[in-house]
Design a protein around this motif. Structure first.
Motif, PDB file in Angstrom:
ATOM      1  N   ARG A 139       4.213  -4.647 -17.224  1.00  0.00           N
ATOM      2  CA  ARG A 139       3.045  -5.486 -17.425  1.00  0.00           C
ATOM      3  C   ARG A 139       1.961  -4.690 -18.148  1.00  0.00           C
ATOM      4  O   ARG A 139       2.146  -3.506 -18.440  1.00  0.00           O
ATOM      5  N   ALA A 140       0.804  -5.334 -18.419  1.00  0.00           N
ATOM      6  CA  ALA A 140      -0.277  -4.666 -19.137  1.00  0.00           C
ATOM      7  C   ALA A 140      -0.643  -3.348 -18.471  1.00  0.00           C
ATOM      8  O   ALA A 140      -0.761  -3.259 -17.249  1.00  0.00           O
ATOM      9  N   ILE A 141      -0.815  -2.312 -19.277  1.00  0.00           N
ATOM     10  CA  ILE A 141      -1.140  -0.979 -18.760  1.00  0.00           C
ATOM     11  C   ILE A 141      -2.628  -0.880 -18.441  1.00  0.00           C
ATOM     12  O   ILE A 141      -3.036  -0.251 -17.468  1.00  0.00           O
ATOM     13  N   CYS A 142      -3.441  -1.489 -19.290  1.00  0.00           N
ATOM     14  CA  CYS A 142      -4.896  -1.430 -19.140  1.00  0.00           C
ATOM     15  C   CYS A 142      -5.490  -2.598 -19.924  1.00  0.00           C
ATOM     16  O   CYS A 142      -4.783  -3.252 -20.688  1.00  0.00           O
ATOM     17  N   GLY A 143      -6.760  -2.861 -19.721  1.00  0.00           N
ATOM     18  CA  GLY A 143      -7.381  -3.956 -20.450  1.00  0.00           C
ATOM     19  C   GLY A 143      -8.883  -3.974 -20.268  1.00  0.00           C
ATOM     20  O   GLY A 143      -9.422  -3.390 -19.324  1.00  0.00           O
ATOM     21  N   ARG A 148       2.750  -3.141  -9.892  1.00  0.00           N
ATOM     22  CA  ARG A 148       1.674  -3.979  -9.342  1.00  0.00           C
ATOM     23  C   ARG A 148       1.729  -3.884  -7.824  1.00  0.00           C
ATOM     24  O   ARG A 148       2.729  -4.247  -7.210  1.00  0.00           O
ATOM     25  N   ARG A 149       0.661  -3.387  -7.229  1.00  0.00           N
ATOM     26  CA  ARG A 149       0.585  -3.259  -5.779  1.00  0.00           C
ATOM     27  C   ARG A 149      -0.669  -3.968  -5.277  1.00  0.00           C
ATOM     28  O   ARG A 149      -1.527  -4.363  -6.054  1.00  0.00           O
ATOM     29  N   ARG A 150      -0.782  -4.093  -3.974  1.00  0.00           N
ATOM     30  CA  ARG A 150      -1.965  -4.740  -3.398  1.00  0.00           C
ATOM     31  C   ARG A 150      -3.123  -3.761  -3.243  1.00  0.00           C
ATOM     32  O   ARG A 150      -4.254  -4.163  -3.044  1.00  0.00           O
ATOM     33  N   GLU A 151      -2.796  -2.502  -3.341  1.00  0.00           N
ATOM     34  CA  GLU A 151      -3.821  -1.444  -3.320  1.00  0.00           C
ATOM     35  C   GLU A 151      -3.521  -0.521  -4.478  1.00  0.00           C
ATOM     36  O   GLU A 151      -2.376  -0.124  -4.679  1.00  0.00           O
ATOM     37  N   HIS A 152      -4.511  -0.232  -5.290  1.00  0.00           N
ATOM     38  CA  HIS A 152      -4.297   0.686  -6.409  1.00  0.00           C
ATOM     39  C   HIS A 152      -5.601   1.402  -6.738  1.00  0.00           C
ATOM     40  O   HIS A 152      -6.669   1.021  -6.261  1.00  0.00           O
ATOM     41  N   TYR A 153      -5.492   2.425  -7.542  1.00  0.00           N
ATOM     42  CA  TYR A 153      -6.673   3.121  -8.044  1.00  0.00           C
ATOM     43  C   TYR A 153      -6.900   2.724  -9.497  1.00  0.00           C
ATOM     44  O   TYR A 153      -5.938   2.499 -10.240  1.00  0.00           O
ATOM     45  N   GLN A 154      -8.160   2.631  -9.878  1.00  0.00           N
ATOM     46  CA  GLN A 154      -8.491   2.159 -11.216  1.00  0.00           C
ATOM     47  C   GLN A 154      -9.507   3.084 -11.874  1.00  0.00           C
ATOM     48  O   GLN A 154     -10.498   3.473 -11.256  1.00  0.00           O
ATOM     49  N   THR A 189       0.843  -1.197   0.000  1.00  0.00           N
ATOM     50  CA  THR A 189       0.000   0.000   0.000  1.00  0.00           C
ATOM     51  C   THR A 189       0.881   1.250   0.000  1.00  0.00           C
ATOM     52  O   THR A 189       2.102   1.153   0.128  1.00  0.00           O
ATOM     53  N   ARG A 190       0.263   2.417  -0.132  1.00  0.00           N
ATOM     54  CA  ARG A 190       1.027   3.656  -0.292  1.00  0.00           C
ATOM     55  C   ARG A 190       0.486   4.782   0.564  1.00  0.00           C
ATOM     56  O   ARG A 190      -0.718   4.867   0.794  1.00  0.00           O
ATOM     57  N   ASP A 191       1.383   5.637   1.012  1.00  0.00           N
ATOM     58  CA  ASP A 191       0.999   6.957   1.502  1.00  0.00           C
ATOM     59  C   ASP A 191       1.013   7.909   0.311  1.00  0.00           C
ATOM     60  O   ASP A 191       1.671   7.645  -0.695  1.00  0.00           O
ATOM     61  N   ALA A 236      -0.921   2.699 -11.242  1.00  0.00           N
ATOM     62  CA  ALA A 236       0.484   2.435 -10.912  1.00  0.00           C
ATOM     63  C   ALA A 236       1.348   2.234 -12.158  1.00  0.00           C
ATOM     64  O   ALA A 236       2.441   2.791 -12.269  1.00  0.00           O
ATOM     65  N   VAL A 237       0.875   1.427 -13.120  1.00  0.00           N
ATOM     66  CA  VAL A 237       1.697   1.108 -14.298  1.00  0.00           C
ATOM     67  C   VAL A 237       1.920   2.342 -15.163  1.00  0.00           C
ATOM     68  O   VAL A 237       3.019   2.566 -15.676  1.00  0.00           O
TER      69      VAL A 237
END
Length: 504
Positions: free
Chosen positions: A370-374, A200-206, A93-95, A400-401
């Motif tokens: 890795r893949a940027i989007c899909g 690739r993180r365990r928490e990301h925004y999409q 995760t990130r601050d 993230a990517v």
């Protein structure tokens, strides 16, 4: 009567002795942390469906005091010394300190502007959803990556790993109260317990854009156009990013030729999605376990290696739906003007079970990320939740990517803090006057950093430089008595005395 009274006195006397003994015991043995009146030990667990997932257990053994209200309360836990905590966020995760928040806001601003430019409306959903929303098909990778647990109402819930199932739930909930087609977008936080790699993180925004109610590949063409518009806005070109495009109907047609059971289709897709991630021998073994013969496997792998529509037509013939959809998409791409961004790749199937037709992935042409989007078409998702199916397509685009790619290309923007005005009083007695000046400017829509302490001018100038202030406004005693302030334009050094009612 005397007998009863004597009995009462006897009981009162012994109750007093018992209470004294308890208090004495507690006074002399408080360090043992023993309670004579305790609630049962309770445990709250949070766990995922995977053995590799996290497990958090919190147990309490509380001392309970019961007052006249009948409520139970527990005394505060005392610590002799302050416990030092790990100042890093949980793994994966990130601050977002101010400089990172500026970058995030910049990115989200472009997500929103592109979505609105294409006529989409913004929606959002709870971060916490029912676990059942994501437990669709056995074998899906996402099933083993859930952050899930049982809440206090004994309900199975999960932090959302993606946004599309929440979208489907909302569409079903709205029913016929909305008119089709729906063009919705969302920017939401998602959680997956997975192995971390670059980007690739365990928490990301999409960022998601979805079109509900359009059965034709014009929907996919519009979605790809929106992503390419975004890439161009942030400085990326077709030499930086491409889209691999295929259709799940290609795979269906091959499996149908070899009488592979339809219920194995989802499992085969999940296996094929691992091509390039695990050795081909493992791919073959997994396909054998999915009721495919060796002949069917070799033919399938040969089809999946195809990189042109002409070769696909030679293999499958010209009459299939898969080829028709793909030809239409590439024809539309030419009319949109982004054909050079696309390439046919039959091995693209996407890992989620709900895709039914066209699928696509944005990729880094240098192959470092890795893949940027899909995304793709998912015409039968709603029925898996008990709704009536509607034609639908959409994409997911992680934050993230794309940031990693911008770093690679040297395209990250300089996003320094910028405040229009810094206001400072030259005398502690004039702090209220400086506050009044700040209020005047803020009410006119300007940003103001008000110096809240009595600081020397050297400090104020350093502060002004750090926040990239455009003007320094000084409130001095002589000027204030005339209803004026000193205004210094920091880029030119020009300084003027300006009346308060003329301050702009």
């Amino acid at each position: 009567m005397p007998a009863i009274l004597n009995s009462s006195l006897f009981l009162l006397h012994h109750h007093s002795l018992f209470s004294t003994a308890v208090l004495s015991f507690r006074r002399h043995h408080h360090h043992l942390n023993i309670s004579l009146f305790s609630a049962p030990r309770t445990t709250l667990r949070a766990y995922s469906t995977s053995s590799s997932s996290f497990s958090i257990e919190s147990s309490t053994n509380q001392n309970v005091r019961t007052g006249r209200s009948g409520s139970a309360t527990s005394p505060p836990v005392e610590h002799d010394t302050a416990q030092k905590i790990d100042v890093n966020p949980p793994k994966g995760t990130r601050d977002f300190p101010p400089e990172d928040m500026r970058l995030r806001n910049w990115l989200f601003h472009h997500f929103r502007e592109v979505s609105q430019q294409f006529g989409f409306e913004e929606v959002d959903f709870p971060v916490l959803e029912s676990e059942a929303l994501y437990i669709r098909k056995a074998g899906e990778e996402i099933r083993d990556q859930l952050y899930c647990f049982e809440d206090r109402g004994n309900r199975r819930v999960a932090l959302r790993p993606e946004l599309t199932p929440s979208l489907a739930r909302l569409v079903i909930q709205k029913g016929k109260s909305v008119s089709l087609p729906l063009k919705w977008f969302a920017i939401g936080q998602c959680w997956r317990y997975e192995r971390m790699t670059r980007g690739r993180r365990r928490e990301h925004y999409q960022w998601n854009m979805d079109i509900i109610g359009v059965p034709d590949v014009t929907g996919e063409a519009e979605l790809i156009s929106s992503m390419i518009t975004f890439f161009k806005r942030i400085g990326l070109t077709a030499s930086d990013v491409g889209f691999k495009v295929s259709s799940r109907k290609v795979l269906q047609e091959v499996l149908r030729c070899y009488s592979v059971p339809e219920n194995m289709f989802g499992r085969v897709c999940i296996i094929i999605d691992k091509i390039g991630k695990i050795p081909m021998d493992d791919i073959r073994k997994d396909l054998l376990s999915a009721d495919m013969s060796e002949v069917a496997i070799e033919d399938l792998l040969q089809v999946l290696s195809l990189k042109s529509l002409a070769k696909l037509e030679e293999k499958l013939g010209a009459s299939g739906e898969a080829l028709s959809d793909l030809k239409q998409l590439f024809s539309l791409a030419e009319k949109y003007g982004y054909k050079e961004w696309l390439q046919f790749d039959a091995s693209i199937v996407r890992g989620l079970a709900y895709y039914t037709g066209i699928v696509f992935e944005g990729f880094d042409r240098e192959g470092k990320l890795r893949a940027i989007c899909g995304g793709g078409r998912y015409d039968r998702l709603l029925s898996t939740f008990g709704g009536d199916d509607l034609p639908a397509c959409g994409f997911g685009f992680g934050d993230a990517v794309i940031v990693e790619l911008l770093k690679e290309r040297g395209l990250l923007p300089e996003l320094n803090l910028q405040i229009e005005n810094i206001v400072c009083s030259l005398d502690q007695e004039l702090q209220g006057a400086a506050s009044a000046v700040a209020t005047i400017l803020r009410e006119k829509g300007q940003s103001v950093d008000l110096v809240l302490e009595n600081k020397p001018l050297k400090w104020v100038f350093k502060r002004a430089a750090r926040i990239n202030a455009r003007r320094l406004i000084l409130v001095g005693k002589a000027e204030w008595q005339k209803g004026m302030v000193n205004v210094k334009t920091l880029s030119t050094g020009e300084q003027l005395e300006i009346k308060l009612d003329e301050l702009e």
